[in-house]
Design an enzyme around this catalytic site. Structure first.
Site, short mmCIF file in Angstrom:
data_model
loop_
_atom_site.label_atom_id
_atom_site.label_comp_id
_atom_site.label_asym_id
_atom_site.label_seq_id
_atom_site.Cartn_x
_atom_site.Cartn_y
_atom_site.Cartn_z
N ILE A 19 -3.70 -3.56 9.38
CA ILE A 19 -3.96 -1.74 9.75
C ILE A 19 -5.28 -1.75 10.47
CG2 ILE A 19 -4.54 0.34 8.18
CD1 ILE A 19 -2.55 -0.80 6.68
N TYR A 54 -7.68 -5.77 -8.20
CA TYR A 54 -7.73 -4.84 -6.75
C TYR A 54 -7.59 -3.61 -7.52
CZ TYR A 54 -4.93 -3.39 -3.31
OH TYR A 54 -4.98 -3.60 -1.93
N LYS A 68 -9.95 -0.52 -5.96
CA LYS A 68 -9.54 0.88 -4.41
C LYS A 68 -9.69 1.98 -5.64
CE LYS A 68 -7.73 -1.10 -1.24
NZ LYS A 68 -8.22 -0.77 -0.32
N THR A 98 1.33 -6.47 5.88
CA THR A 98 0.46 -7.48 6.44
C THR A 98 -0.37 -8.59 5.68
OG1 THR A 98 -0.91 -6.88 5.51
CG2 THR A 98 -0.76 -5.02 7.11
#
Length: 322
Positions: free
Chosen positions: A55, A174, A178, A211
């Site tokens: 990205i 994770y 975020k 990705t």
């Protein structure tokens, strides 16, 4: 963290991912997703972290096409040297990240999710704030765009153990990183607004993007992505039937990183967001983030603790000098 708690964190993160994938599927079934058109951006500068792949690379590419001078910040010197090198920070895109990696630390000793996904962007933004404030002007604000994720909705911020040292869950770590990014963005915007600075801060959600970030994700997710990739991610495959009947060609379809970069680009250049900050953006629209992210006390606590960890002057009490 007990095995049960780790399993619960993993289930919550995968459930959040599945919900996003389903939403993307339904959105694509309703019709084509046209590429948005943004106005030219001459004489502006963008810094894109993680801009060598995925990205980040797609964002840097599209911003350059809009006429911006683009500076790529990455950990691969060879790839980074291929990017635009002029540094005059006017738009800052915080994108670099890792996802569900095994337990390990950065060179500075931070748990990798918290260090790379969150603290690195916290520190970089603070180091660039003076330049950003000098670059911004009435009607042409500098913009800080930070990439979060739908997994923040299932994240839990443990202020007593931000490093996950008492028990490690890749999914939990994770999601926490975020969640921290959204809290950081909102508090940064409050500080900027209170000081009258011509700088805005927004968080964006790119959706589920195909990705290399997913290389540590459970194999079942990889299998689902492969099975549905032709529909969800517009994989660049060659099928004469599609070319003959619909005019479809591999080069005419957007790659997954290009689609995932759209909301980041929107946040960086859209005229309707001039002077607008403190938003959580998904599919080029403002939406509600997790309710706890609006807790100003928690925002201040995380900011203060982050300042301690990165040895940055804590301006929480005084705001940012205009």
């Amino acid at each position: 963290m007990s095995p049960l708690c780790a399993a619960r964190a993993a289930v919550r993160v995968y459930a959040a991912g599945a919900a996003v994938i389903l939403a993307q599927l339904l959105r694509r079934l309703r019709g084509a997703l046209p590429e948005p058109v943004f106005p030219p951006q001459p004489d502006r500068v963008a810094i894109v972290t993680g801009g060598t792949d995925g990205i980040g690379y797609a964002t840097a590419k599209h911003l350059a096409r809009l006429g911006m001078h683009v500076v790529i910040a990455g950990n691969n010197e060879r790839k980074s040297q291929e990017a635009v090198r002029t540094i005059k920070e006017e738009t800052l895109n915080n994108k670099a990240g890792v996802m569900m990696v095994p337990q390990r630390t950065t060179r500075d000793g931070f748990e990798e999710h918290f260090g790379v996904n969150y603290l690195g962007h916290f520190l970089l933004t603070n180091l660039l704030l003076d330049t950003l404030k000098e670059s911004g002007s009435p009607g042409c604000c500098a913009r800080v765009v930070t990439v979060s994720s739908a997994t923040h909705y299932v994240g839990e911020l443990n202020m007593e153990d931000l490093q996950s040292s008492c028990g490690y869950s890749p999914a939990g770590a994770y999601a926490q990183s975020k969640l921290a990014l959204v809290l950081f963005t909102y508090h940064l915007q409050s500080l900027l607004a209170s000081s009258g600075s011509h700088v805005t801060a927004n968080a964006v959600d790119p959706g589920v993007v195909n990705t290399d970030l997913y290389r540590h994700v459970f194999w079942g997710t990889w299998l689902v992505k492969r099975l549905l990739g032709w529909l969800l991610f517009k994989k660049q495959i060659t099928k004469p039937f599609f070319r003959a009947t619909s005019g479809w060609t591999p080069t005419s379809s957007l790659s997954t990183p290009d689609e995932g970069a759209r909301t980041s680009i929107y946040a960086a250049v859209a005229p309707e967001l001039e002077g607008v900050g403190g938003r959580y953006l998904y599919n080029e629209e403002a939406t509600q983030s997790l309710q706890i992210t609006y807790d100003k006390k928690l925002q201040r606590q995380l900011w203060a603790r982050s300042c301690e960890m990165t040895r940055v002057l804590d301006v929480t009490q005084d705001g940012l000098a205009g």
